[in-house]
Scaffold this active site. Sequence first.
Site, PDB file in Angstrom:
ATOM      1  N   GLU A 116      34.426  33.288  41.051  1.00 21.35           N
ATOM      2  CA  GLU A 116      35.901  33.334  41.010  1.00 21.35           C
ATOM      3  C   GLU A 116      36.486  32.163  41.789  1.00 21.35           C
ATOM      4  O   GLU A 116      35.887  31.710  42.757  1.00 21.35           O
ATOM      5  CB  GLU A 116      36.407  34.622  41.688  1.00 21.35           C
ATOM      6  CG  GLU A 116      35.756  35.885  41.165  1.00 21.35           C
ATOM      7  CD  GLU A 116      36.100  37.129  42.003  1.00 21.35           C
ATOM      8  OE1 GLU A 116      36.878  37.011  42.970  1.00 21.35           O
ATOM      9  OE2 GLU A 116      35.577  38.201  41.655  1.00 21.35           O
ATOM     10  N   LYS A 118      38.576  30.522  44.664  1.00 18.75           N
ATOM     11  CA  LYS A 118      38.989  31.021  45.980  1.00 18.75           C
ATOM     12  C   LYS A 118      40.410  30.529  46.236  1.00 18.75           C
ATOM     13  O   LYS A 118      40.638  29.361  46.522  1.00 18.75           O
ATOM     14  CB  LYS A 118      38.046  30.536  47.073  1.00 18.75           C
ATOM     15  CG  LYS A 118      38.383  31.147  48.428  1.00 18.75           C
ATOM     16  CD  LYS A 118      37.339  30.815  49.466  1.00 18.75           C
ATOM     17  CE  LYS A 118      37.561  31.556  50.765  1.00 18.75           C
ATOM     18  NZ  LYS A 118      38.873  31.333  51.363  1.00 18.75           N
ATOM     19  N   ASP A 120      44.001  29.859  47.814  1.00 13.95           N
ATOM     20  CA  ASP A 120      44.422  29.525  49.165  1.00 13.95           C
ATOM     21  C   ASP A 120      45.810  30.118  49.412  1.00 13.95           C
ATOM     22  O   ASP A 120      46.818  29.444  49.351  1.00 13.95           O
ATOM     23  CB  ASP A 120      44.443  28.000  49.318  1.00 13.95           C
ATOM     24  CG  ASP A 120      44.328  27.593  50.762  1.00 13.95           C
ATOM     25  OD1 ASP A 120      44.143  28.484  51.612  1.00 13.95           O
ATOM     26  OD2 ASP A 120      44.435  26.390  51.043  1.00 13.95           O
ATOM     27  N   TYR A 228      41.431  40.448  43.286  1.00 16.60           N
ATOM     28  CA  TYR A 228      40.007  40.105  43.162  1.00 16.60           C
ATOM     29  C   TYR A 228      39.079  41.243  43.566  1.00 16.60           C
ATOM     30  O   TYR A 228      37.883  41.044  43.662  1.00 16.60           O
ATOM     31  CB  TYR A 228      39.687  38.841  43.967  1.00 16.60           C
ATOM     32  CG  TYR A 228      40.180  38.836  45.407  1.00 16.60           C
ATOM     33  CD1 TYR A 228      39.661  39.719  46.346  1.00 16.60           C
ATOM     34  CD2 TYR A 228      41.161  37.927  45.807  1.00 16.60           C
ATOM     35  CE1 TYR A 228      40.121  39.711  47.657  1.00 16.60           C
ATOM     36  CE2 TYR A 228      41.615  37.907  47.116  1.00 16.60           C
ATOM     37  CZ  TYR A 228      41.092  38.805  48.038  1.00 16.60           C
ATOM     38  OH  TYR A 228      41.539  38.789  49.327  1.00 16.60           O
ATOM     39  N   LYS A 317      32.858  26.314  49.491  1.00 17.60           N
ATOM     40  CA  LYS A 317      34.108  25.585  49.703  1.00 17.60           C
ATOM     41  C   LYS A 317      34.053  24.165  49.141  1.00 17.60           C
ATOM     42  O   LYS A 317      33.005  23.525  49.133  1.00 17.60           O
ATOM     43  CB  LYS A 317      34.411  25.517  51.208  1.00 17.60           C
ATOM     44  CG  LYS A 317      34.476  26.870  51.892  1.00 17.60           C
ATOM     45  CD  LYS A 317      35.836  27.518  51.757  1.00 17.60           C
ATOM     46  CE  LYS A 317      36.842  26.910  52.659  1.00 17.60           C
ATOM     47  NZ  LYS A 317      37.092  27.642  53.885  1.00 17.60           N
ATOM     48  N   CYS A 411      60.564 -10.414  52.811  1.00 14.88           N
ATOM     49  CA  CYS A 411      59.196 -10.213  52.334  1.00 14.88           C
ATOM     50  C   CYS A 411      58.215 -10.748  53.385  1.00 14.88           C
ATOM     51  O   CYS A 411      58.323 -11.902  53.800  1.00 14.88           O
ATOM     52  CB  CYS A 411      58.998 -10.938  51.009  1.00 14.88           C
ATOM     53  SG  CYS A 411      57.281 -10.912  50.460  1.00 14.88           S
ATOM     54  N   CYS A 414      56.360 -13.989  51.651  1.00 10.59           N
ATOM     55  CA  CYS A 414      57.025 -15.249  51.322  1.00 10.59           C
ATOM     56  C   CYS A 414      58.368 -15.417  52.019  1.00 10.59           C
ATOM     57  O   CYS A 414      59.001 -16.468  51.891  1.00 10.59           O
ATOM     58  CB  CYS A 414      57.201 -15.373  49.810  1.00 10.59           C
ATOM     59  SG  CYS A 414      58.432 -14.258  49.135  1.00 10.59           S
ATOM     60  N   CYS A 429      60.720  -7.500  46.839  1.00 12.29           N
ATOM     61  CA  CYS A 429      60.825  -8.893  47.233  1.00 12.29           C
ATOM     62  C   CYS A 429      61.397  -9.641  46.039  1.00 12.29           C
ATOM     63  O   CYS A 429      60.959  -9.463  44.910  1.00 12.29           O
ATOM     64  CB  CYS A 429      59.424  -9.419  47.562  1.00 12.29           C
ATOM     65  SG  CYS A 429      59.283 -11.197  47.424  1.00 12.29           S
ATOM     66  N   CYS A 435      56.490 -15.962  45.456  1.00 16.92           N
ATOM     67  CA  CYS A 435      55.780 -15.080  46.381  1.00 16.92           C
ATOM     68  C   CYS A 435      54.291 -15.036  46.027  1.00 16.92           C
ATOM     69  O   CYS A 435      53.916 -14.569  44.947  1.00 16.92           O
ATOM     70  CB  CYS A 435      56.374 -13.675  46.318  1.00 16.92           C
ATOM     71  SG  CYS A 435      55.519 -12.523  47.407  1.00 16.92           S
TER      72      CYS A 435
HETATM   73  S1  IVH Z   1      36.765  38.527  48.344  1.00 19.39           S
HETATM   74  C1  IVH Z   1      34.875  41.390  50.464  1.00 19.39           C
HETATM   75  N1  IVH Z   1      37.633  36.869  46.502  1.00 19.39           N
HETATM   76  O1  IVH Z   1      39.405  34.410  51.197  1.00 19.39           O
HETATM   77  C2  IVH Z   1      35.261  40.020  50.351  1.00 19.39           C
HETATM   78  N2  IVH Z   1      38.466  36.640  48.717  1.00 19.39           N
HETATM   79  O2  IVH Z   1      37.806  33.730  53.481  1.00 19.39           O
HETATM   80  C3  IVH Z   1      36.662  39.794  50.692  1.00 19.39           C
HETATM   81  N3  IVH Z   1      40.117  34.856  48.981  1.00 19.39           N
HETATM   82  O3  IVH Z   1      40.502  37.053  53.187  1.00 19.39           O
HETATM   83  C4  IVH Z   1      37.320  38.734  49.989  1.00 19.39           C
HETATM   84  N4  IVH Z   1      40.129  34.211  46.886  1.00 19.39           N
HETATM   85  O4  IVH Z   1      42.102  36.139  51.433  1.00 19.39           O
HETATM   86  C5  IVH Z   1      37.691  37.226  47.798  1.00 19.39           C
HETATM   87  N5  IVH Z   1      38.352  35.489  44.766  1.00 19.39           N
HETATM   88  C6  IVH Z   1      38.406  35.856  46.067  1.00 19.39           C
HETATM   89  C7  IVH Z   1      39.243  35.211  46.993  1.00 19.39           C
HETATM   90  C8  IVH Z   1      39.236  35.636  48.332  1.00 19.39           C
HETATM   91  C9  IVH Z   1      40.655  34.026  48.095  1.00 19.39           C
HETATM   92  C10 IVH Z   1      40.457  34.878  50.430  1.00 19.39           C
HETATM   93  C11 IVH Z   1      40.800  36.233  50.958  1.00 19.39           C
HETATM   94  C12 IVH Z   1      39.871  36.456  52.131  1.00 19.39           C
HETATM   95  C13 IVH Z   1      39.460  35.051  52.441  1.00 19.39           C
HETATM   96  C14 IVH Z   1      38.119  35.025  53.118  1.00 19.39           C
END
Ligand code: IVH
Length: 675
Positions: A116, A118, A120, A228, A317, A411, A414, A429, A435
């Site tokens: 999945e 991740k 932010d 998720y 990451k 400039c 020049c 310029c 130039c």
């Molecule tokens: S699972 C049991 N899935 O990442 C595992 N977390 O660094 C719990 N996060 O606090 C999290 N995308 O806020 C999971 N696809 C994803 C995620 C995800 C973002 C965040 C979440 C968690 C943090 C941990």
Amino acid sequence: MSNQQAQAAEKIGELRTEIGEHNYRYHVLDAPVISDSRYDTLLRRLEALEREFPQLVTPDSPTQRVGGTPLDRFDTVGHHVPMLSLNNAFAQNEVYEFDRRSREATGHEALTYVAEPKLDGLAVSLLYERGRLVRAATRGDGRQGEDVTLNVRSIRSIPLQLRGLNWPVLLEVRGEVYMPLAGFKMLNQAQLARDEKPYVNPRNAAAGSLRQLDPRICADRPLEYFCYGVGLWEGDGEPGTQMDTLRALRNFGLRVNPLVHQADDISQCLDYYHRIQVQRDKLGYEIDGVVYKVNDREDQQVMGAVARAPRWALAHKFPAQEEITSVRAIEIQVGRTGALTPVARLEPVFVGGVTVANATLHNRLEIERLDVRVGDTVVVRRAGDVIPEVVSVVREKRRRGARRFRFPDQCPVCGSDVTADDGGVIERCRGGLYCLSQVKESIKHFVSRRALDIEGLGAKLVEQLVDSGRIATVADLFSLSHDELAALERMGDKSAENLLAALKTSRRTTLARFLFGLGIPQVGEATAQELAGFFGTLEALTGASVTQLEAVPDVGPVVASAIRHFFDQDHNREVIDALRAHGVVWSNTSSAKPASGAFAGKTVVITGTLTTMSRDQARAWLTQRGAKVTGSVSARTDFLVTGAEAGSKYDKAIALGISVLDEGQMQAMGESQDE
Ligand code: IVH
């Protein structure tokens, strides 16, 4: 209940279900079946009925998203099941190690994972009792968080009532609240307009929005949610895998990221990582990596958790896109068109997967906004292929006595005057070919891959040749001798020979490349191609008036006058003549614009799918025959050419009485002209 009220209750129930289905189609499936205005009509109808029968209003009604009085503070709530965090990996071998441990712990030879994105943002838990959203809480320290129910209710993609009837009695959903990049930009513009501090990044903006005590403020913030996982599932039908859990959540009307993917082994997880990394900049929201989860729930239970992270999941990451470093110097670069760009020379830092030593400060306004000074500690960002930039200054770390940067009025190369254009954003310029920086940059552009593509003529070499006074224009390149070149630093016989050979072959080019290489302001590669196709010869182009130039598709008044102005300058014409005298040639791409024929001077629109040629081919075909091809039907359109599935343009053309041609008729007309 009166008869009338019973009827209203039934209608209200129907409307809520209908609106719920449209929410699901819009937010979850991304496939709405009604227009926004039709949706608003449904919502207004429901509001009217609820106004008439206030006793029928319930908290899960879609009319009740925003409300409540501002809070003094958020209540603390305990999580039934702790909200865990994730173990991180940066390197591939850590991922293999995770797979090895997982297989060992579960006793399986191979494991299926769910991969999945991740996100932010910030983790939020949603508690549904009998399908109704009763509480939303932030992660907090994992055991206790803050009750942000009122704010979360205003996020439109989070259902107040789950879809269908198959949900468990008690369901705690886990997911991420985030702010899409477009919304983040707009929010920050609004913050600045109100003289309020902009947010540093979308994550802070999402967190700051959820932490507003007045729910009406949060309701105006562009927040989204992807779930998720599940914290609690009390009731029948608990899915046995992560993938089925996500499917169930999606059916309940919750948003699940469409990029979620089942990987049948760890190498597929790694493939996924690379795929997502490529897509990252186009997602429209920020992610900082991907997450791999052992798919089978029983396997997950066998593995359990250590400290505050499950052993069955791993966050892989991406390299950080933002890092902190310091500014050694601030310099001004002068580009080919004279634009002055301030650049920060940095203490080298590893960011976004590469070492960065220079970052753009864009322009005068940006440097003033950031107030970057030499010696400052700054946040630099490098995302994807984007040029590294300075995002912000860490003010607390500024040394005393650091001087504000003064943007030059002359400039730096020049000494010519610098004045602003393009709405005051770009400082230029005015030295033109006086130039040396503009001269060097325009020569580099002329020899670059997409222009004359002269191999072996790098930036350093161009600079040496200009600095030594040996060349002043691109035409001088073609009179360079072997001995002159061989005598240059780092050159030698062989490289000089190769370069001369490359120069010789580069003289055979195309009109489009030649035009692009000239570096006419406003003329990029695509416009150069259009111009070459339209006029066919350089003579036809250089002789064209502004009005004639405007007949070229996508050439408006600004571009047309920039082109005219360029060819009106004596020194530009001299350089072109000199290049041709040195044997730069191209075959004329097509005949010049015909003055007669069925399509000469006509404005044509193409719609629908053609069978014998693509839209682009048809456009070129018509352009060659003197037509101006435009995108929309208006009273000035002469012909509409229709292919299969012609839509509203056809209706409009008929309404305006414009001649409609099918593909065959178009070709017949053109061919009679060709004879
Ligand atoms: S699972 C049991 N899935 O990442 C595992 N977390 O660094 C719990 N996060 O606090 C999290 N995308 O806020 C999971 N696809 C994803 C995620 C995800 C973002 C965040 C979440 C968690 C943090 C941990």
